[in-house]
Design a protein around this motif. Structure first.
Motif, PDB file in Angstrom:
ATOM      1  N   TYR A 125     -14.135  30.673 -16.485  1.00  0.00           N
ATOM      2  CA  TYR A 125     -14.938  31.075 -15.323  1.00  0.00           C
ATOM      3  C   TYR A 125     -16.255  30.305 -15.313  1.00  0.00           C
ATOM      4  O   TYR A 125     -16.856  30.168 -16.377  1.00  0.00           O
ATOM      5  CB  TYR A 125     -15.211  32.584 -15.378  1.00  0.00           C
ATOM      6  N   PRO A 126     -16.685  29.761 -14.167  1.00  0.00           N
ATOM      7  CA  PRO A 126     -16.186  29.900 -12.807  1.00  0.00           C
ATOM      8  C   PRO A 126     -14.783  29.309 -12.623  1.00  0.00           C
ATOM      9  O   PRO A 126     -14.387  28.375 -13.324  1.00  0.00           O
ATOM     10  CB  PRO A 126     -17.205  29.111 -11.972  1.00  0.00           C
ATOM     11  N   ASP A 127     -14.075  29.890 -11.648  1.00  0.00           N
ATOM     12  CA  ASP A 127     -12.746  29.389 -11.350  1.00  0.00           C
ATOM     13  C   ASP A 127     -12.611  29.179  -9.848  1.00  0.00           C
ATOM     14  O   ASP A 127     -13.622  28.943  -9.171  1.00  0.00           O
ATOM     15  CB  ASP A 127     -11.689  30.340 -11.887  1.00  0.00           C
ATOM     16  N   PHE A 128     -11.421  29.247  -9.311  1.00  0.00           N
ATOM     17  CA  PHE A 128     -11.200  28.986  -7.896  1.00  0.00           C
ATOM     18  C   PHE A 128      -9.971  29.754  -7.443  1.00  0.00           C
ATOM     19  O   PHE A 128      -9.182  30.238  -8.267  1.00  0.00           O
ATOM     20  CB  PHE A 128     -11.004  27.485  -7.649  1.00  0.00           C
ATOM     21  N   ASP A 129      -9.820  29.859  -6.141  1.00  0.00           N
ATOM     22  CA  ASP A 129      -8.620  30.463  -5.557  1.00  0.00           C
ATOM     23  C   ASP A 129      -7.667  29.340  -5.202  1.00  0.00           C
ATOM     24  O   ASP A 129      -7.979  28.513  -4.336  1.00  0.00           O
ATOM     25  CB  ASP A 129      -8.991  31.263  -4.301  1.00  0.00           C
ATOM     26  N   PRO A 130      -6.508  29.254  -5.841  1.00  0.00           N
ATOM     27  CA  PRO A 130      -5.575  28.154  -5.533  1.00  0.00           C
ATOM     28  C   PRO A 130      -5.053  28.169  -4.115  1.00  0.00           C
ATOM     29  O   PRO A 130      -4.529  27.165  -3.650  1.00  0.00           O
ATOM     30  CB  PRO A 130      -4.443  28.359  -6.550  1.00  0.00           C
ATOM     31  N   ASN A 131      -5.215  29.288  -3.397  1.00  0.00           N
ATOM     32  CA  ASN A 131      -4.846  29.304  -1.983  1.00  0.00           C
ATOM     33  C   ASN A 131      -5.839  28.498  -1.142  1.00  0.00           C
ATOM     34  O   ASN A 131      -5.479  28.016  -0.071  1.00  0.00           O
ATOM     35  CB  ASN A 131      -4.788  30.751  -1.463  1.00  0.00           C
ATOM     36  N   SER A 132      -7.061  28.359  -1.643  1.00  0.00           N
ATOM     37  CA  SER A 132      -8.092  27.529  -0.990  1.00  0.00           C
ATOM     38  C   SER A 132      -8.848  26.768  -2.078  1.00  0.00           C
ATOM     39  O   SER A 132     -10.036  27.020  -2.322  1.00  0.00           O
ATOM     40  CB  SER A 132      -9.046  28.394  -0.173  1.00  0.00           C
ATOM     41  N   PRO A 133      -8.187  25.843  -2.748  1.00  0.00           N
ATOM     42  CA  PRO A 133      -8.795  25.199  -3.922  1.00  0.00           C
ATOM     43  C   PRO A 133     -10.039  24.395  -3.612  1.00  0.00           C
ATOM     44  O   PRO A 133     -10.893  24.221  -4.484  1.00  0.00           O
ATOM     45  CB  PRO A 133      -7.670  24.292  -4.439  1.00  0.00           C
ATOM     46  N   GLU A 134     -10.169  23.906  -2.385  1.00  0.00           N
ATOM     47  CA  GLU A 134     -11.313  23.067  -2.067  1.00  0.00           C
ATOM     48  C   GLU A 134     -12.628  23.827  -2.188  1.00  0.00           C
ATOM     49  O   GLU A 134     -13.691  23.229  -2.400  1.00  0.00           O
ATOM     50  CB  GLU A 134     -11.176  22.483  -0.660  1.00  0.00           C
ATOM     51  N   GLN A 135     -12.593  25.155  -2.075  1.00  0.00           N
ATOM     52  CA  GLN A 135     -13.817  25.941  -2.149  1.00  0.00           C
ATOM     53  C   GLN A 135     -14.370  26.030  -3.569  1.00  0.00           C
ATOM     54  O   GLN A 135     -15.518  26.392  -3.770  1.00  0.00           O
ATOM     55  CB  GLN A 135     -13.559  27.341  -1.596  1.00  0.00           C
ATOM     56  N   GLY A 136     -13.543  25.723  -4.563  1.00  0.00           N
ATOM     57  CA  GLY A 136     -14.019  25.777  -5.939  1.00  0.00           C
ATOM     58  C   GLY A 136     -14.200  24.419  -6.564  1.00  0.00           C
ATOM     59  O   GLY A 136     -14.260  24.292  -7.792  1.00  0.00           O
ATOM     60  N   ALA A 137     -14.290  23.381  -5.740  1.00  0.00           N
ATOM     61  CA  ALA A 137     -14.296  22.009  -6.248  1.00  0.00           C
ATOM     62  C   ALA A 137     -15.519  21.695  -7.102  1.00  0.00           C
ATOM     63  O   ALA A 137     -15.452  20.892  -8.020  1.00  0.00           O
ATOM     64  CB  ALA A 137     -14.209  21.026  -5.079  1.00  0.00           C
ATOM     65  N   LYS A 138     -16.638  22.333  -6.841  1.00  0.00           N
ATOM     66  CA  LYS A 138     -17.873  21.964  -7.530  1.00  0.00           C
ATOM     67  C   LYS A 138     -17.836  22.357  -9.002  1.00  0.00           C
ATOM     68  O   LYS A 138     -18.058  21.515  -9.889  1.00  0.00           O
ATOM     69  CB  LYS A 138     -19.070  22.622  -6.840  1.00  0.00           C
ATOM     70  N   ASP A 139     -17.586  23.634  -9.296  1.00  0.00           N
ATOM     71  CA  ASP A 139     -17.620  24.109 -10.683  1.00  0.00           C
ATOM     72  C   ASP A 139     -16.305  24.732 -11.130  1.00  0.00           C
ATOM     73  O   ASP A 139     -16.029  24.790 -12.323  1.00  0.00           O
ATOM     74  CB  ASP A 139     -18.729  25.162 -10.851  1.00  0.00           C
ATOM     75  N   GLY A 140     -15.526  25.204 -10.192  1.00  0.00           N
ATOM     76  CA  GLY A 140     -14.372  26.012 -10.547  1.00  0.00           C
ATOM     77  C   GLY A 140     -13.157  25.261 -11.031  1.00  0.00           C
ATOM     78  O   GLY A 140     -12.318  25.830 -11.734  1.00  0.00           O
TER      79      GLY A 140
END
Length: 582
Positions: free
Chosen positions: A277-292
């Motif tokens: 963590y931080p992570d991301f939602d694989p349904n919208s992976p682009e939203q976690g591109a910075k740290d996730g």
């Protein structure tokens, strides 16, 4: 006979002859009329017959075509086609109990044939009513181009499709496609991974599946519409959910830069749960591109601090150069190469090997590695997999770092966790070898039996050394820095690790990377749990070292997962007496 009589007779004969002559043609005309009528009737009957035959033929053709359409597969160009007509996509990904982690759903994408667009401005205006976030300028450019095909929007919802159909825009169509769906969202994001817009694996086990040949088959057009067998992972979704929740809460509550943890089966090498963590939602992976996107458990390397003292003591015991009963002088700091090695919890006395472990003595550990020697230190760390790239199914694995040249100062600092940076996951794997009888088992995210584990296991320590390390872990769990992880009923042992972070080339004591390496139940350890938290600003009781930040993560994970993993609590004779009383 008079002339007059003769004339009258001739006249009557003449009339009779004339009547006879007139009667002949009349009968002929009557016969001709009858024949004509008969011909007309026959012709009418033939025409009616031909008409009936024509109608019958038409209806037979129509009926035949309807039967043909009834038996043929439907060809829909503006709706989602049945699953048996879809191009083969990706296999479902399941947890060890069959719970779905990733699956395919049918959807459509919007395209345009610009050469058929009548009014591009009007088309853009209409589409904007359904797709308000559309880039009007870009869409107009596409619709007014001279090309024959342009993508407008990928993966629409059924509602959007029906609304666009109702607009009745010529030159607009839909293409059936596949969309990957992850029911658990970010719960197992770094393990499962994600796919791109074209359903190609980009990370995690999704990429691993492609690397096994699925991507090459798709490139060659050799995919089938047959349903693919699902891929079952080793993780338990219940355990994974707990690990993810605890790690996320710790990162937020302790105000850390990042956090992570793993639950590892020490006997098979199976990963039962792992989160970063931080992570991301694989349904919208682009939203976690910075740290996730960064999986810090396997693709991030850190100086693991005093957890490395476990390996230093293990190699000393395994070489036979030290024994548990040995003592080392830890009264004075060690000065070498302009550096001073001192203890954080200094006792200023001789310490036995268990006390060195209990008090996490840097001085005592440095004395032990001096006895072991640099060549043996490098050899053992390599044997334990801490200096080489870890082998596992996840594509995201980082190579550990080490000094180019091992001098004595390097050897000393490495002995207590500074100077070598490894991934937290491979540290947990090496930790499992300390307590499982001395066998290094490469980690896996796929199910593995005990028999299969025996085939890949490599003996790296003597069984007696492993027994000594179990004693040290248990001793520290009862009396040392691991006391906070000791859950009633569960014998938890382990080792804390607090490493100062390097800032501008120098260690900063105010910024720490904290880790805790734990195992349970210590009578016969089956599971290893490792946690870390990077740069926490606070912790339990206001502390920021490992005992107040990383250790609580392991404690909370074990408390919630032990019953799920089938580990029965043991409250000793008092607990048995209480059960008997009930």
């Amino acid at each position: 006979m008079s002339f007059l009589s003769r004339m009258m007779l001739l006249k009557s004969k003449a009339h009779l002859s004339a009547d006879v002559r007139r009667a002949g043609p009349s009968r002929n005309r009557s016969r001709a009329a009858d024949n004509a009528a008969k011909r007309k009737a026959d012709m009418a009957r033939r025409r009616v017959g031909l008409l009936m035959f024509g109608f019958a033929a038409v209806y037979i053709v129509i009926g035949g075509r309807l039967m043909q359409y009834g038996y043929a597969h439907p060809e829909n160009t503006s709706s989602i086609i049945p699953p048996d007509r879809l191009m083969a996509a990706r296999p479902d990904i399941l947890d060890r109990n069959g719970q779905v982690l990733a699956t395919d759903i049918r959807t459509v994408s919007l395209f345009a044939e610009p050469h058929k667009i009548v009014d591009a401005d009007e088309a853009v205006e209409k589409l904007a009513t359904v797709l308000p976030d559309v880039d009007a300028r870009d869409m107009y450019r596409k619709l007014s181009s001279k090309s024959h095909f342009q993508w407008l929007r990928r993966q629409l919802t059924p509602k959007q499709q029906s609304q666009i159909l109702a607009l009745g825009i010529p030159g607009i169509g839909f293409r059936p496609e596949i969309r990957r769906f992850y029911p658990g969202g970010s719960t197992a994001a770094h393990i499962v991974g994600f796919v791109n817009i074209d359903n190609r694996g980009m990370a995690g086990m999704e990429k691993y599946i492609d690397n096994q040949g699925l991507a090459e088959l798709a490139d060659l057009g050799m995919t089938s519409n047959a349903r693919l067998e699902p891929v079952k992972l080793s993780i338990d979704l219940r355990v994974q959910n707990i690990v993810h929740d605890v790690v996320a809460a710790a990162q937020v509550n302790f105000k850390g830069k990042s956090a992570g943890a793993v639950v590892l089966d020490a006997e098979t090498g199976e990963v039962l749960g792992m989160a970063s963590y931080p992570d991301f939602d694989p349904n919208s992976p682009e939203q976690g591109a910075k740290d996730g996107w960064l999986n810090r458990m396997s693709n991030g390397t850190f100086e693991m601090g005093s957890t490395f003292k476990s390996f230093t003591l293990a190699m000393g015991l395994d070489t036979g150069r030290i024994k548990l009963t040995d003592s080392f002088d830890a009264r004075y700091p060690i000065k070498i190469g302009g550096f001073t090695i001192k203890d954080f919890h200094g006792q200023s006395r001789f310490l036995t090997v268990p006390d060195i472990f209990k008090y996490s003595s840097n001085i005592g550990t440095a004395k032990i590695i001096d006895v072991v020697g640099i060549p043996e230190q490098k050899e053992y760390l390599t044997r334990l997999g801490l200096l080489t790239k870890m082998k596992t199914e996840l594509p995201e694995v980082k190579m550990p770092s080490q000094p180019r040249e091992w001098k004595k100062i390097n050897s000393i600092t490495i002995s207590f966790g500074h100077g070598v940076a490894t991934t937290p996951l491979q540290t947990a794997v090496a930790g499992a070898a300390l307590v499982n009888g001395g066998r290094l088992i490469e980690p896996t995210f796929l199910p593995r039996t005990l028999e299969q584990a025996d085939e890949v296991a490599e003996a790296v320590l003597k069984p007696t050394t492993s027994a000594d390390m179990r004693y040290l872990f248990d001793y520290n769990g009862k009396f040392g820095s691991g006391r906070g992880a000791r859950i009633p009923g569960f014998d938890v042992g382990g080792k804390t690790g607090t490493a100062d972070k390097v800032v501008n080339g120098r260690y900063d004591s105010k910024l720490n990377f904290n880790a805790f390496l734990g195992a349970f139940p210590m009578g016969k350890p089956r599971y290893v749990v490792l946690s870390f938290i990077d740069e926490p600003l606070t912790g339990e009781q206001g502390g920021t070292i490992s005992a107040y930040t990383a250790l609580p993560i392991v404690r909370d994970i074990i408390r919630r997962t032990a019953p799920i993993l089938g580990v029965e609590p043991d409250f000793g004779s008092l607990g048995k007496d209480m059960l008997v009383s009930y």
